[in-house]
Enzyme design. Structure first.
Site: not given
Length: 505
Positions: A160, A231, A295
């Site tokens: 991440d 990410h 995202e």
């Protein structure tokens, strides 16, 4: 059937038709508390049989018959036998789960006959080891806890913005640089306070291969997740050339939330992703490989000459459409390698058709994906995000804003009211343990249990009713969690509720 079967020093085991793995697991799990050797014998009192003609039991179902003088466990596939072994553990006194010897307990279980088949084939938990690294020893313990609850998938979130934990021999700086965060945010995402203590950690390939083998012996598949194209700041800190701004040097992100720094879309990035995933597949034989996928802000692509040129070459309407193109390229690589690409779905928009999706924002997004032909693993945050507090009690650990209580977790395991064609696309469900606010194994266990037991119960049997099936069984099951030393939120006693000798899956 009245009576009990008792495990004692005279108990022996006979394994037939390739059932040796289940027999080994039974010995391994019962030995610490009972001290019983359970040796092999051609006239065993515990008979474990692998019979492929028992097709009605499917891949993971089993039949268990317990008589006063013998036990018969049968299944069509090895996974079913492993599930049956866990039921034997559950039927014994809770002390049988102790990691230390226990004296003075009769190791007996009630006689009866059980035929048990799960409704869903994906019953899992996601553990985020990217934001807060956890030792392999705990990953093995967590695997054992999943197996006890007949959950068959450990989804490891390995990378991440805040850390990269997967070793890649072709790119050593991913762990050397990307695996080290200079400090950690204290409090919510909008906080400005830090602990100013470096946080680091990475696994070796040998450790991960050992975990995979350990989990397989218990019927658990380890599914790796490597986040892309968003990410990815830890990767960008290690290899700046993977980004969208030439010459820029980023650090491993120290904040929570969604970072706007994402992978570029040039050929070198695609080659990087293919190389990384190639090494991932060498370590993890899982049929599924998770590539994150959600995202992913398009801000950098909108100002990157390379991304704008790629957008024009592909005839895309806008740079944000590069997201679907990127996932499609990576998905095609995984499919060519014989794996199934898996990603998060944060809305009801279209994803590449061959992807299995995990809708996390809303159940309706799962329905939309199923109607488009995707297989679906349900992960709606309102019921499966176990990093949320379990109640609004002021003593609960810091977590995301909101509450996912035990009834919500039990409701969230299975969608209801879908048309048959869409419902058939649901592979199952899993709980999520994101680790922005979770630092230690003890905190993970406290947040996971008993909510993970509730998810496991509904994933095995969606018809399980909260007050008459699950909750009474949980009151018995808590004695097992205590015997195992599992930190968990206790369920308050309720008057007038019968306590049968059953257990949630």
């Amino acid at each position: 059937m009245p009576g009990h079967f008792t495990f004692d020093s005279s108990t022996t085991v006979r394994a037939e038709g390739g059932a040796q793995g289940a027999a080994k697991l039974l010995r391994t799990l019962l030995a610490p508390a009972t001290g019983l050797p359970l040796p092999t014998s051609t006239t065993g009192t515990v008979v474990i049989v692998l019979d492929p003609y028992l097709r009605g039991l499917g891949t993971e179902g089993y039949g268990l018959t317990i008589a006063p003088n013998a036990v018969l466990l049968r299944a069509a596939r090895p996974a079913g036998l492993l599930n049956g072994v866990q039921t034997i553990r559950q039927l014994l006194p809770a002390e049988a789960l102790s990691p230390r010897p226990v004296a003075g307990v009769p190791w007996r279980m009630p006689c009866g006959q059980i035929t048990d088949v799960p409704r869903y084939r994906w019953r899992g938990a996601m553990l985020d080891v990217a934001r807060h690294f956890q030792p392999v020893s705990f990953l093995r313990r967590f695997t054992d806890l999943l197996a006890l609850h007949k959950m068959n998938t450990l989804h490891l979130h390995l990378t991440d913005d805040q850390g990269w934990r997967m070793p890649v021999s072709a790119y050593p700086r991913l762990t050397e640089v990307g695996g080290v965060r200079s400090r950690t945010l204290l409090g919510p995402a909008d906080s400005d306070q830090y602990d100013d203590t470096p946080h680091a950690g990475a696994y070796t390939a040998g450790q991960l291969r050992g975990l995979v083998a350990y989990a397989a012996e218990r019927g658990v598949t380890v599914v790796p997740e490597i986040e892309m194209p968003g990410h990815a700041r830890a990767a960008l800190a290690a290899y700046p050339e993977l980004g969208n701004v030439p010459g820029r040097q980023l650090d491993v992100w120290t904040r929570w939330g969604v970072c706007e720094n994402v992978l570029g879309v040039h050929d070198g990035v695609l080659e990087f992703c293919r190389t990384v995933l190639g090494e991932v597949m060498d370590v993890f034989p899982s049929p599924y490989v998770h590539i994150g996928g959600d995202e992913c802000p398009a801000t950098e692509w909108e100002s990157s000459p390379v991304a704008l040129r790629r957008t024009a070459e592909l005839g895309l309407a806008a740079p944000k459409a590069l997201h679907g193109w990127f996932l499609g390229r990576i998905g095609a690589f995984l499919l060519a390698a014989g794996r199934r690409p898996l990603c998060w779905a944060e809305d009801s928009g279209a994803l590449p058709p061959d992807f299995t999706v995990m809708p996390w924002r809303d159940t309706e997004h799962g329905l939309a994906a199923a109607r488009r032909g995707h297989d679906v693993v349900m992960a709606p945050y309102r019921s499966t995000y176990l990093d949320y507090p379990q109640s609004d009690d002021p003593g609960e650990p810091l977590g995301q804003q909101g509450v996912v209580d035990l009834p919500a977790a039990h409701r969230g395991g299975a969608p209801t009211g879908w048309e048959p064609e869409s419902a058939a696309r649901v592979l199952g469900t899993q709980g999520q343990l994101w680790s922005e606010f979770i630092r230690t194994p003890e905190e993970i266990e406290y947040l996971a249990f008993p909510r993970l037991a509730a998810l496991a119960d509904r994933a095995w049997n969606p018809a399980s009713e909260w007050s008459t099936d699950f909750l009474p069984a949980l009151r018995v099951h808590e004695t097992r969690l205590t015997a195992l030393g599992v930190a968990h939120r206790a369920t308050p006693p309720r008057r007038g509720v019968p306590v049968p000798g059953t257990t949630p899956h």
